[in-house]
Design a protein around this motif. Structure first.
Motif, PDB file in Angstrom:
ATOM      1  N   HIS A 101     -10.303   6.707   1.780  1.00 54.10           N
ATOM      2  CA  HIS A 101      -9.618   6.890   3.060  1.00 54.10           C
ATOM      3  C   HIS A 101      -8.191   6.351   3.019  1.00 54.10           C
ATOM      4  CE1 HIS A 101     -13.448   7.978   4.838  1.00 54.10           C
ATOM      5  NE2 HIS A 101     -13.971   6.887   4.309  1.00 54.10           N
ATOM      6  N   THR A 102      -8.015   5.231   2.319  1.00 55.36           N
ATOM      7  CA  THR A 102      -6.747   4.516   2.348  1.00 55.36           C
ATOM      8  C   THR A 102      -6.346   4.099   0.942  1.00 55.36           C
ATOM      9  OG1 THR A 102      -7.307   3.640   4.531  1.00 55.36           O
ATOM     10  CG2 THR A 102      -5.562   2.495   3.329  1.00 55.36           C
ATOM     11  N   ALA A 103      -5.047   4.205   0.653  1.00 46.74           N
ATOM     12  CA  ALA A 103      -4.509   3.661  -0.594  1.00 46.74           C
ATOM     13  C   ALA A 103      -4.132   2.205  -0.350  1.00 46.74           C
ATOM     14  CB  ALA A 103      -3.278   4.452  -1.034  1.00 46.74           C
ATOM     15  N   TRP A 104      -4.546   1.336  -1.254  1.00 44.62           N
ATOM     16  CA  TRP A 104      -4.285  -0.098  -1.165  1.00 44.62           C
ATOM     17  C   TRP A 104      -3.442  -0.522  -2.357  1.00 44.62           C
ATOM     18  CZ3 TRP A 104      -6.235  -2.762   2.994  1.00 44.62           C
ATOM     19  CH2 TRP A 104      -7.220  -2.117   3.729  1.00 44.62           C
ATOM     20  N   MET A 105      -2.417  -1.303  -2.109  1.00 46.72           N
ATOM     21  CA  MET A 105      -1.602  -1.864  -3.173  1.00 46.72           C
ATOM     22  C   MET A 105      -2.244  -3.194  -3.542  1.00 46.72           C
ATOM     23  SD  MET A 105       2.512  -2.306  -3.052  1.00 46.72           S
ATOM     24  CE  MET A 105       2.802  -0.561  -2.768  1.00 46.72           C
ATOM     25  N   VAL A 106      -2.690  -3.328  -4.793  1.00 50.63           N
ATOM     26  CA  VAL A 106      -3.382  -4.554  -5.182  1.00 50.63           C
ATOM     27  C   VAL A 106      -2.517  -5.482  -6.032  1.00 50.63           C
ATOM     28  CG1 VAL A 106      -5.685  -3.566  -4.911  1.00 50.63           C
ATOM     29  CG2 VAL A 106      -4.552  -3.395  -7.115  1.00 50.63           C
ATOM     30  N   GLN A 107      -1.441  -4.959  -6.613  1.00 51.21           N
ATOM     31  CA  GLN A 107      -0.432  -5.795  -7.267  1.00 51.21           C
ATOM     32  C   GLN A 107       0.895  -5.085  -7.130  1.00 51.21           C
ATOM     33  OE1 GLN A 107      -1.026  -7.389 -11.176  1.00 51.21           O
ATOM     34  NE2 GLN A 107      -3.230  -7.622 -10.869  1.00 51.21           N
ATOM     35  N   LEU A 108       1.948  -5.832  -6.925  1.00 47.26           N
ATOM     36  CA  LEU A 108       3.270  -5.266  -6.698  1.00 47.26           C
ATOM     37  C   LEU A 108       4.309  -6.051  -7.489  1.00 47.26           C
ATOM     38  CD1 LEU A 108       5.236  -3.462  -4.971  1.00 47.26           C
ATOM     39  CD2 LEU A 108       5.222  -5.322  -3.306  1.00 47.26           C
ATOM     40  N   HIS A 109       5.208  -5.317  -8.140  1.00 51.12           N
ATOM     41  CA  HIS A 109       6.297  -5.923  -8.908  1.00 51.12           C
ATOM     42  C   HIS A 109       7.560  -5.123  -8.651  1.00 51.12           C
ATOM     43  CE1 HIS A 109       3.196  -7.992 -11.299  1.00 51.12           C
ATOM     44  NE2 HIS A 109       2.571  -6.842 -11.255  1.00 51.12           N
ATOM     45  N   LEU A 110       8.699  -5.793  -8.615  1.00 50.63           N
ATOM     46  CA  LEU A 110       9.956  -5.063  -8.568  1.00 50.63           C
ATOM     47  C   LEU A 110      10.107  -4.335  -9.900  1.00 50.63           C
ATOM     48  CD1 LEU A 110      12.314  -7.663  -6.874  1.00 50.63           C
ATOM     49  CD2 LEU A 110      11.136  -5.724  -5.841  1.00 50.63           C
ATOM     50  N   ALA A 111      10.491  -3.079  -9.848  1.00 55.42           N
ATOM     51  CA  ALA A 111      10.600  -2.280 -11.066  1.00 55.42           C
ATOM     52  C   ALA A 111      11.933  -2.551 -11.739  1.00 55.42           C
ATOM     53  CB  ALA A 111      10.459  -0.798 -10.738  1.00 55.42           C
TER      54      ALA A 111
END
Length: 180
Positions: A101-111
Motif C-alpha cells: 500500500h505504501t512505500a517506506w524509506m528505511v535508510q536515507l543518505h545524501l547522494a
C-alpha cells in the motif's frame, strides 16, 4: 552487518569491532512487512534508478540476489517518495520497502554519486578486475583496498547497482560496472 530480526547491540559491537575503534553506533529500526524491498539512487541523466526484489531485501542489499522486475506501481510509489525527500534535502539515495500500500524509506543518505545502467562508478580504467559478489562484501572490501587508481572492478554476478556492493565501490570511487 545487515540483519533482519533482533540482535543484542552490545554483542554485535563486540563481535564486529572487538577493539571498539571502528563502529560508533548500531542502527536498529522497526521492520516493515515488505512485499517488495530495494534501493534507489539518482541516475546520471536525471531520474531515479529503482531496483528491488519481492519480499525482504536482505539478500539483494548484501549482493546475494539479483534485482527483479519491480511492478510499475511500486516503482512509481518509490519514485514519489524519493522526489519528496529530494525536494527537502537535495539528491538522495535510499533503501525502501513497500507493504503493498505504501512505500517506506528505511535508510536515507545524501547522494554524492549517480548510477547509469550497468555503471556503478564511472571511469575508464586501464585494467578491470573481475569479482564474483557471491564471495561476499568482505572480500570485495579486500579487493577495493588493493586496486590501483588506474584499475576498475567489474562485478560478475547478478546483483544490483544499488546494492551494498555498489555502495562500497561508489564510496571508494573505484571505476566499476556490472559485467555484461
Amino acid at each position: 552487518l545487515t540483519q533482519r530480526g533482533w540482535r543484542d547491540p552490545y554483542a554485535l559491537l563486540a563481535a564486529e569491532d572487538p577493539a571498539g575503534t571502528e563502529l560508533a553506533a548500531v542502527l536498529a529500526q522497526e521492520g516493515v512487512p515488505a512485499r517488495w524491498s530495494g534501493a534507489a539512487i539518482p541516475e546520471a541523466g536525471g531520474g531515479l534508478l529503482v531496483e528491488g526484489v519481492e519480499g525482504f531485501g536482505d539478500d539483494f542489499m548484501g549482493a546475494r540476489a539479483a534485482p527483479a522486475s519491480v511492478p510499475d506501481e511500486i516503482v512509481d510509489d518509490v519514485r514519489a517518495l524519493g522526489a519528496r525527500a529530494a525536494a527537502a534535502l537535495g539528491p538522495v539515495r535510499f533503501e525502501w520497502s513497500h507493504d503493498g500500500h505504501t512505500a517506506w524509506m528505511v535508510q536515507l543518505h545524501l547522494a554524492t554519486a549517480t548510477a547509469s545502467g550497468t555503471t556503478i562508478h564511472p571511469g575508464t580504467p586501464s585494467r578491470w578486475h573481475r569479482f564474483d559478489p557471491s564471495l561476499g562484501l568482505e572480500r570485495l572490501r579486500d579487493l577495493i583496498a588493493t586496486v590501483s587508481p588506474d584499475e576498475g572492478i567489474e562485478l560478475t554476478g547478478a546483483v544490483g547497482v544499488t546494492s551494498h556492493a555498489g555502495d562500497l565501490l561508489r564510496r571508494a570511487a573505484v571505476p566499476s560496472r556490472l559485467a555484461p
